[in-house]
Design a protein around this motif. Structure first.
Motif, PDB file in Angstrom:
ATOM      1  N   ARG A   1       8.925   8.517 -10.615  1.00 46.99           N
ATOM      2  CA  ARG A   1       7.745   7.659 -10.730  1.00 46.99           C
ATOM      3  C   ARG A   1       8.127   6.298 -11.296  1.00 46.99           C
ATOM      4  O   ARG A   1       7.684   5.266 -10.799  1.00 46.99           O
ATOM      5  CB  ARG A   1       6.688   8.321 -11.618  1.00 46.99           C
ATOM      6  CG  ARG A   1       5.392   7.514 -11.630  1.00 46.99           C
ATOM      7  CD  ARG A   1       4.326   8.228 -12.450  1.00 46.99           C
ATOM      8  NE  ARG A   1       3.164   7.390 -12.608  1.00 46.99           N
ATOM      9  CZ  ARG A   1       1.997   7.617 -12.003  1.00 46.99           C
ATOM     10  NH1 ARG A   1       1.867   8.638 -11.188  1.00 46.99           N
ATOM     11  NH2 ARG A   1       0.980   6.823 -12.215  1.00 46.99           N
TER      12      ARG A   1
ATOM     13  N   SER B   1       1.619   6.954  -6.789  1.00 49.86           N
ATOM     14  CA  SER B   1       0.617   7.942  -7.178  1.00 49.86           C
ATOM     15  C   SER B   1       1.024   9.366  -6.815  1.00 49.86           C
ATOM     16  O   SER B   1       0.524  10.326  -7.377  1.00 49.86           O
ATOM     17  CB  SER B   1      -0.741   7.586  -6.561  1.00 49.86           C
ATOM     18  OG  SER B   1      -0.599   7.377  -5.185  1.00 49.86           O
ATOM     19  N   ARG B   2       1.957   9.495  -5.861  1.00 50.63           N
ATOM     20  CA  ARG B   2       2.409  10.846  -5.497  1.00 50.63           C
ATOM     21  C   ARG B   2       3.431  11.406  -6.486  1.00 50.63           C
ATOM     22  O   ARG B   2       3.593  12.606  -6.603  1.00 50.63           O
ATOM     23  CB  ARG B   2       3.033  10.821  -4.098  1.00 50.63           C
ATOM     24  CG  ARG B   2       2.007  10.991  -2.983  1.00 50.63           C
ATOM     25  CD  ARG B   2       2.679  11.519  -1.735  1.00 50.63           C
ATOM     26  NE  ARG B   2       3.697  10.586  -1.255  1.00 50.63           N
ATOM     27  CZ  ARG B   2       3.472   9.664  -0.321  1.00 50.63           C
ATOM     28  NH1 ARG B   2       2.293   9.551   0.219  1.00 50.63           N
ATOM     29  NH2 ARG B   2       4.431   8.862   0.063  1.00 50.63           N
ATOM     30  N   ARG B   3       4.153  10.508  -7.141  1.00 49.52           N
ATOM     31  CA  ARG B   3       5.177  10.989  -8.083  1.00 49.52           C
ATOM     32  C   ARG B   3       4.533  11.540  -9.355  1.00 49.52           C
ATOM     33  O   ARG B   3       3.487  11.060  -9.789  1.00 49.52           O
ATOM     34  CB  ARG B   3       6.129   9.850  -8.471  1.00 49.52           C
ATOM     35  CG  ARG B   3       6.785   9.157  -7.304  1.00 49.52           C
ATOM     36  CD  ARG B   3       7.887  10.013  -6.688  1.00 49.52           C
ATOM     37  NE  ARG B   3       8.595   9.263  -5.669  1.00 49.52           N
ATOM     38  CZ  ARG B   3       8.530   9.528  -4.350  1.00 49.52           C
ATOM     39  NH1 ARG B   3       7.778  10.525  -3.908  1.00 49.52           N
ATOM     40  NH2 ARG B   3       9.201   8.810  -3.484  1.00 49.52           N
TER      41      ARG B   3
ATOM     42  N   LEU C   1       7.476  -1.073  -6.650  1.00 47.38           N
ATOM     43  CA  LEU C   1       6.189  -1.729  -6.406  1.00 47.38           C
ATOM     44  C   LEU C   1       6.134  -3.084  -7.117  1.00 47.38           C
ATOM     45  O   LEU C   1       5.690  -4.080  -6.551  1.00 47.38           O
ATOM     46  CB  LEU C   1       5.048  -0.819  -6.885  1.00 47.38           C
ATOM     47  CG  LEU C   1       3.628  -1.370  -6.720  1.00 47.38           C
ATOM     48  CD1 LEU C   1       3.305  -1.585  -5.244  1.00 47.38           C
ATOM     49  CD2 LEU C   1       2.604  -0.403  -7.331  1.00 47.38           C
TER      50      LEU C   1
ATOM     51  N   ARG D   1       0.833  -1.203   0.000  1.00 49.54           N
ATOM     52  CA  ARG D   1       0.000   0.000   0.000  1.00 49.54           C
ATOM     53  C   ARG D   1       0.868   1.253   0.000  1.00 49.54           C
ATOM     54  O   ARG D   1       0.613   2.196  -0.725  1.00 49.54           O
ATOM     55  CB  ARG D   1      -0.904   0.019   1.245  1.00 49.54           C
ATOM     56  CG  ARG D   1      -2.122  -0.831   1.082  1.00 49.54           C
ATOM     57  CD  ARG D   1      -3.253  -0.323   1.987  1.00 49.54           C
ATOM     58  NE  ARG D   1      -4.159  -1.410   2.274  1.00 49.54           N
ATOM     59  CZ  ARG D   1      -4.039  -2.200   3.336  1.00 49.54           C
ATOM     60  NH1 ARG D   1      -3.104  -1.978   4.244  1.00 49.54           N
ATOM     61  NH2 ARG D   1      -4.864  -3.187   3.509  1.00 49.54           N
ATOM     62  N   ARG D   2       1.918   1.211   0.831  1.00 48.56           N
ATOM     63  CA  ARG D   2       2.802   2.371   0.932  1.00 48.56           C
ATOM     64  C   ARG D   2       3.475   2.629  -0.424  1.00 48.56           C
ATOM     65  O   ARG D   2       3.517   3.752  -0.903  1.00 48.56           O
ATOM     66  CB  ARG D   2       3.853   2.115   2.016  1.00 48.56           C
ATOM     67  CG  ARG D   2       4.495   3.391   2.537  1.00 48.56           C
ATOM     68  CD  ARG D   2       5.435   3.098   3.689  1.00 48.56           C
ATOM     69  NE  ARG D   2       6.520   2.214   3.306  1.00 48.56           N
ATOM     70  CZ  ARG D   2       6.746   1.014   3.841  1.00 48.56           C
ATOM     71  NH1 ARG D   2       5.946   0.564   4.781  1.00 48.56           N
ATOM     72  NH2 ARG D   2       7.766   0.275   3.440  1.00 48.56           N
TER      73      ARG D   2
ATOM     74  N   SER E   1       2.487   1.754  -3.376  1.00 50.11           N
ATOM     75  CA  SER E   1       1.583   2.220  -4.439  1.00 50.11           C
ATOM     76  C   SER E   1       1.163   3.665  -4.191  1.00 50.11           C
ATOM     77  O   SER E   1       0.901   4.407  -5.128  1.00 50.11           O
ATOM     78  CB  SER E   1       0.398   1.270  -4.587  1.00 50.11           C
ATOM     79  OG  SER E   1      -0.565   1.563  -3.636  1.00 50.11           O
ATOM     80  N   ARG E   2       1.128   4.077  -2.907  1.00 42.83           N
ATOM     81  CA  ARG E   2       0.882   5.503  -2.620  1.00 42.83           C
ATOM     82  C   ARG E   2       2.021   6.354  -3.168  1.00 42.83           C
ATOM     83  O   ARG E   2       1.814   7.415  -3.731  1.00 42.83           O
ATOM     84  CB  ARG E   2       0.760   5.720  -1.111  1.00 42.83           C
ATOM     85  CG  ARG E   2      -0.673   5.748  -0.625  1.00 42.83           C
ATOM     86  CD  ARG E   2      -0.788   6.437   0.742  1.00 42.83           C
ATOM     87  NE  ARG E   2       0.205   6.014   1.712  1.00 42.83           N
ATOM     88  CZ  ARG E   2       0.061   4.957   2.515  1.00 42.83           C
ATOM     89  NH1 ARG E   2      -1.029   4.227   2.451  1.00 42.83           N
ATOM     90  NH2 ARG E   2       0.988   4.639   3.383  1.00 42.83           N
ATOM     91  N   GLN E   3       3.239   5.836  -2.992  1.00 42.30           N
ATOM     92  CA  GLN E   3       4.404   6.563  -3.513  1.00 42.30           C
ATOM     93  C   GLN E   3       4.300   6.754  -5.021  1.00 42.30           C
ATOM     94  O   GLN E   3       4.592   7.831  -5.531  1.00 42.30           O
ATOM     95  CB  GLN E   3       5.686   5.789  -3.200  1.00 42.30           C
ATOM     96  CG  GLN E   3       6.239   6.080  -1.826  1.00 42.30           C
ATOM     97  CD  GLN E   3       7.462   5.226  -1.524  1.00 42.30           C
ATOM     98  OE1 GLN E   3       8.064   4.655  -2.422  1.00 42.30           O
ATOM     99  NE2 GLN E   3       7.810   5.156  -0.251  1.00 42.30           N
TER     100      GLN E   3
END
Ligand SMILES: [Zn+2]
Length: 322
Positions: A131, A122-124, A138, A115-116, A118-120
């Motif tokens: 990214r 989406s933030r890039r 991931l 989860r962490r 995949s959050r990363q």
């Protein structure tokens, strides 16, 4: 120089690999195995050479002893995907013969990490190098989870097929299972069809049998002593209590006993049972009222690790050498 950890491919030449190829080399040298073809793949930045090998039969010492013809029924062990455990096995007498309580810790701890990561991603910023790196991280994490999970299923399957020559498996209703977000349950759901498939071919190697009870078979609701089918058990009920004969048993053991009982009853029609391919292929909304048993296995249950059984030497299966 071709060392023990290398594979020589046509055109490409000698590649250094992670795995020791000694056993395979020995089998090829003695004519017990022939490489049919090699497949090279790249997943999540990791290269894999898969050698598909045609190999001699498993040594008789590693096979189950053949049963006399007179012994055409009996000796079946039911394997239930338990509520509190990943796998519970029991024989017709009600004796629990195996229990796999929990999935390996790396799998349980993987989900927050995934989860962490995949959050990363989406933030890039889209298209950026950061990214791309996050996506790669991931992907590697997913691959690692898949590898651990597969290894675990092989361990469980090896253990079951080594200790029992006749296995009757629960058939899982797979529709809608992937909606389940809890890790242990998801592994159990997705793993069950894989596990059944692995058990099927490993059991054939060993000269044993594996079969699956039909999906509508009420293994959970039926009393394993008097065969009365009662009402569905709520998930909170861990002990099966028969209203008719008063029989009491662990819910999962009761179901496993019923699976063993199913084959013993229907053996005439399942002379040569095998688990083939995915166990169920029920499509969504096929009208059968049976609910998937998703969500029944809790990561908080149990707490012991599964049996650590080394993968058996013998006929190598399609194995990856990376
Ligand atoms: Zn009963």
């Amino acid at each position: 120089m071709a060392g023990l950890r290398s594979v020589c491919l046509p055109v490409v030449g000698v590649l250094a690999v992670r795995e020791d190829t000694r056993r395979l080399r020995r089998m090829i040298r003695t004519g017990r195995a022939h490489i049919r073809y090699a497949t090279v793949s790249c997943r999540a930045g990791r290269w894999t050479v898969t050698l598909t090998v045609e190999a001699a039969d498993l040594h008789p010492a590693r096979q189950h002893p053949a049963r006399p013809d007179a012994d055409s029924s009996g000796g079946w062990v039911g394997v239930d995907r338990g509520l509190a455990a990943l796998v519970v096995a029991a024989d017709i007498t009600g004796r629990e013969v195996a229990r796999v309580d929990d999935v390996p810790r790396p799998l349980r701890t993987a989900l927050p990490r995934l989860r962490r990561l995949s959050r990363q991603v989406s933030r890039r910023q889209r298209g950026s190098r950061h990214r791309a790196e996050a996506v790669a991280r991931l992907g590697r994490a997913h691959l690692r989870v898949a590898n651990i999970r597969r290894h675990f299923l092989h361990e469980v399957a090896n253990w079951l097929v080594k200790t029992h020559d006749r296995l009757a498996l629960e058939t899982l209703h797979t529709a809608g299972l992937l909606r389940n977000r809890r890790l242990a349950a998801a592994i159990s759901d997705a793993g069950w069809a894989d596990l059944a498939r692995i058990i099927g071919y490993k059991q054939r190697w060993r000269g044993g049998q594996a079969t699956a009870a039909p999906r509508w078979y009420p293994s959970t609701k039926m009393c394993s002593a008097c065969r009365t089918v009662g009402p569905a058990l709520p998930l909170s009920v861990r002990i099966f209590r028969c209203q008719t004969c008063g029989h009491e048993a662990d819910r999962d053991v009761n179901a496993a006993v019923n699976l063993a009982g199913w084959v013993e009853q229907h053996h005439a029609r399942t002379r040569d049972p095998e688990v083939r391919g995915p166990v169920t292929n029920a499509s969504r909304g096929d009208g059968s009222g049976q609910r998937p048993r998703a969500g029944e296995t809790s990561p908080d249950d149990g707490g012991t690790l599964p049996p650590r059984t080394p993968v058996t030497a013998g006929t190598p299966e399609k194995g990856g050498v990376s």
